[in-house]
Every structure is written in structure tokens, then in C-alpha cells.
Write a protein that holds these residues in place. Structure first.
Motif, PDB file in Angstrom:
ATOM      1  N   ARG A 198       0.737  -1.232   0.112  1.00 20.82           N
ATOM      2  CA  ARG A 198       0.014  -0.038  -0.067  1.00 20.82           C
ATOM      3  C   ARG A 198       0.767   1.300  -0.184  1.00 20.82           C
ATOM      4  N   ARG A 199       2.075   1.068   0.238  1.00 22.55           N
ATOM      5  CA  ARG A 199       3.115   2.142   0.223  1.00 22.55           C
ATOM      6  C   ARG A 199       3.667   2.425  -1.100  1.00 22.55           C
ATOM      7  N   PRO A 226       2.198   7.571  -3.391  1.00 23.79           N
ATOM      8  CA  PRO A 226       3.141   6.646  -2.509  1.00 23.79           C
ATOM      9  C   PRO A 226       4.380   7.168  -2.105  1.00 23.79           C
ATOM     10  N   GLU A 227       4.927   6.309  -1.220  1.00 23.41           N
ATOM     11  CA  GLU A 227       6.352   6.664  -0.783  1.00 23.41           C
ATOM     12  C   GLU A 227       7.393   6.069  -1.867  1.00 23.41           C
ATOM     13  N   THR A 262       8.268  11.139  -3.077  1.00 29.32           N
ATOM     14  CA  THR A 262       8.277   9.859  -3.616  1.00 29.32           C
ATOM     15  C   THR A 262       9.635   9.441  -3.997  1.00 29.32           C
TER      16      THR A 262
END
Length: 225
Positions: free
Chosen positions: A85-86, A162-163, A194
């Protein structure tokens, strides 16, 4: 080697399918949060394999992979889901859900995160317009062209900021003008924090932004800062 607070770390990683030769061998590198890298190499060099390993859909046959500071081999199924999810990812085959409209596909990561539609309605619409899909928001994937599917997949990958963003040939089906526009989107996302890895053969695209390069050749990786 002092890796500090590495976002990604590979230690002597190798991967083979079945009894064949190793697709990746003795891969060692680390990337820090906020970095931007192009991943290059000939077809079959292992670029997609490396991205799939970073998305935890492949495990190395030897060596260690750390992601967000965690050894992915020790993660449970639910922990891997939390890490994914990251991550935003753009696959070459797009992987849009056929029963959802373009707008619904792009909004899906936010819906999975439990966000209210009223909170992201305008963001999704604005992003779709920005990537040239303003008139295709209510179309289903079956009627989209390859380039339209690609832009929808990119929008879905970046919508949740996202990361880490992994993109496999993200400009392969779009014209040069749209490729430049998408690169600006990636650069802005990177500016906001990101970390980005773009696998590409597009040397014209790479010439427009002075990012570091990761080059795969015969299963081995070289870093060019």
C-alpha cells in the motif's frame, strides 16, 4: 558498507526461474528515500524481474532484500499487503480492472485506503484531465487504446502519492509530448518526497532529466550516479 536509512537494500541477490541460469546475480545496491533512478538495460536484462521483486511478487533465490527497512523474506502475507500500500506500480500490461470505469480504476487505491469519495473526487478528476483522459473518465478499459490504458495505469499508481513508485516502461505507448508531460508528473511527485524507479528504453526521455541510472547487463547491476 554503511547504508544509513536506506529505503531499499539488496545484498548479494540472485534469482533464477526453475533450473535455468540466474536472471539476476550478485545484485548489491541501496537507495535512499526521495531518490529518483532510471533503470536501463536491453530486453531480457532483468528490469521487470527487479521491479517485481521490489513489489514482493517475486522472492530472491538467494541473498537478502530489505524494503522500508524490513527483510521482505520475514514478512507475513498481511505485512506484505501493508507494504504494498506504500508502493505505486505501473505494469507493462496495465492491470486495469475491466468492470470498473477509468475514474473508478484510478480512485481504487484511495478507496482501498478507506478514504471517503467526497475527499478525493476532485483530485481524481483533475489528475485524469491532466493526463489527457478527461473525456474518458466513464469509459471501461475494453474501449480504451493502449496509450489511454497506460495513462490510466500511471494515474492510478500516483494518485495516493506513494512513498515508492515503480514504473515499467511507462511511456512506451504514448507520443513524445505526452511522455514529457508524464515525466513532469514523476518529477513533481519526486519533489514531494516519493522515491521513483523508472524502467525504460527511452533515452530521449532520460536525457530530459538528470537522474541517476541503474543499468542491468547479463543479470548484473551497475549504478551510475
Amino acid at each position: 558498507m554503511n547504508t544509513g536509512h536506506a529505503l531499499i537494500r539488496f545484498e548479494n541477490v540472485g534469482l533464477r526461474y526453475g533450473a535455468g541460469q540466474e536472471v539476476l546475480r550478485d545484485v548489491n545496491f541501496h537507495l535512499h528515500p526521495g531518490s529518483f533512478h532510471f533503470l536501463t538495460g536491453a530486453s531480457g536484462a532483468g528490469k521487470t524481474t527487479l521491479l517485481r521483486m521490489l513489489f514482493m511478487s517475486l522472492r530472491p533465490t538467494r541473498g537478502l532484500v530489505y524494503l522500508f527497512g524490513r527483510n521482505i523474506a520475514k514478512n507475513t502475507t498481511s505485512q506484505r499487503a501493508d507494504l504494498r500500500r506504500r508502493i505505486g506500480i505501473v505494469f507493462q500490461d496495465f492491470r486495469l480492472l475491466d468492470h470498473l470505469t477509468t475514474w473508478e480504476n484510478v480512485a481504487l487505491p484511495l478507496r482501498v485506503m478507506g478514504r471517503k469519495q467526497s475527499d478525493y473526487q476532485d483530485d481524481v478528476t483533475e489528475l485524469l484531465r491532466w493526463v489527457g483522459l478527461g473525456d474518458r473518465m466513464h469509459a471501461f478499459p475494453a474501449v480504451l487504446s493502449g496509450g489511454e490504458k497506460q495513462r490510466a495505469a500511471i494515474a492510478r499508481a500516483v494518485i495516493a502519492k506513494p512513498e515508492l513508485l515503480l514504473a515499467d516502461e511507462p511511456t512506451g505507448n504514448v507520443d513524445p509530448q505526452m511522455a514529457r508531460r508524464l515525466l513532469r508528473l514523476f518529477i513533481e511527485l519526486n519533489r514531494l518526497g516519493t522515491s521513483i524507479i523508472i524502467a525504460t528504453h527511452d533515452y530521449q526521455l532520460m536525457s530530459q532529466f538528470p537522474a541517476a541510472r541503474m543499468q542491468l547487463e547479463s543479470g548484473r547491476l551497475e549504478m551510475h550516479e
